[in-house]
Scaffold this motif. Sequence first.
Motif, PDB file in Angstrom:
ATOM      1  N   GLU A  32       0.444  -5.775   9.074  1.00  0.00           N
ATOM      2  CA  GLU A  32       0.775  -5.225  10.383  1.00  0.00           C
ATOM      3  C   GLU A  32       0.993  -3.717  10.310  1.00  0.00           C
ATOM      4  OE1 GLU A  32       4.122  -7.391  11.875  1.00  0.00           O
ATOM      5  OE2 GLU A  32       2.996  -9.253  12.065  1.00  0.00           O
ATOM      6  N   ALA A  33       1.579  -3.250   9.211  1.00  0.00           N
ATOM      7  CA  ALA A  33       1.825  -1.816   9.062  1.00  0.00           C
ATOM      8  C   ALA A  33       0.508  -1.058   8.876  1.00  0.00           C
ATOM      9  CB  ALA A  33       2.764  -1.560   7.882  1.00  0.00           C
ATOM     10  N   SER A  34      -0.424  -1.679   8.195  1.00  0.00           N
ATOM     11  CA  SER A  34      -1.691  -0.995   7.933  1.00  0.00           C
ATOM     12  C   SER A  34      -2.715  -1.200   9.053  1.00  0.00           C
ATOM     13  CB  SER A  34      -2.281  -1.484   6.608  1.00  0.00           C
ATOM     14  OG  SER A  34      -2.683  -2.839   6.735  1.00  0.00           O
ATOM     15  N   GLU A  35      -2.348  -1.938  10.080  1.00  0.00           N
ATOM     16  CA  GLU A  35      -3.283  -2.207  11.185  1.00  0.00           C
ATOM     17  C   GLU A  35      -3.785  -0.923  11.852  1.00  0.00           C
ATOM     18  OE1 GLU A  35      -5.771  -4.291  13.538  1.00  0.00           O
ATOM     19  OE2 GLU A  35      -4.613  -5.083  11.869  1.00  0.00           O
ATOM     20  N   PRO A  36      -2.940   0.052  12.180  1.00  0.00           N
ATOM     21  CA  PRO A  36      -3.459   1.293  12.779  1.00  0.00           C
ATOM     22  C   PRO A  36      -4.410   2.039  11.838  1.00  0.00           C
ATOM     23  CG  PRO A  36      -1.090   1.151  13.101  1.00  0.00           C
ATOM     24  CD  PRO A  36      -1.480   0.042  12.177  1.00  0.00           C
ATOM     25  N   ALA A  37      -4.075   2.070  10.574  1.00  0.00           N
ATOM     26  CA  ALA A  37      -4.942   2.743   9.609  1.00  0.00           C
ATOM     27  C   ALA A  37      -6.265   2.001   9.491  1.00  0.00           C
ATOM     28  CB  ALA A  37      -4.253   2.832   8.248  1.00  0.00           C
ATOM     29  N   ARG A  38      -6.201   0.677   9.499  1.00  0.00           N
ATOM     30  CA  ARG A  38      -7.418  -0.115   9.421  1.00  0.00           C
ATOM     31  C   ARG A  38      -8.275   0.111  10.656  1.00  0.00           C
ATOM     32  NH1 ARG A  38      -9.804  -4.419  11.131  1.00  0.00           N
ATOM     33  NH2 ARG A  38      -8.145  -5.035  12.530  1.00  0.00           N
ATOM     34  N   ALA A  39      -7.651   0.168  11.812  1.00  0.00           N
ATOM     35  CA  ALA A  39      -8.398   0.412  13.047  1.00  0.00           C
ATOM     36  C   ALA A  39      -9.027   1.815  13.017  1.00  0.00           C
ATOM     37  CB  ALA A  39      -7.482   0.264  14.257  1.00  0.00           C
TER      38      ALA A  39
END
Length: 126
Positions: A32-39
């Motif tokens: 969940e924390a890396s979701e913005p970076a992944r997006a």
Amino acid sequence: MRNLKNSKHSDRRNAAAEAKADLLAAYKAAKEASEPARAAKQAERLAIAEAREARRAERAQAKLDEKNRIEAEAAARKAEIEAAARAEIEERELASKKRVSRVLEDEAARKAERDRRYANRKARRA
């Protein structure tokens, strides 16, 4: 004693289950924390792919333009060669016609001179 041994085993089993649950919770939190970076990374990859496709289309268009330009130049050269050949043929025909007309004029002049001499001879005899 038997119960005590089972208790230790069950404690270890519970501890392992809790550790697995903690790992799963940590994984979910990290995900969940890396979701913005992944997006953001996904959007960057998409932009790179679109830019690559645009460059490919541009290269294909450039190739097509170059091919069309070469074909147009070839057609222009062919037309020039054909025009030059036609001009040369017309020039040869004109030279041939001039030569024929000169020969005819010379022949007519020779005949006229012969006729004049013949008429003069006839006039002297008469």
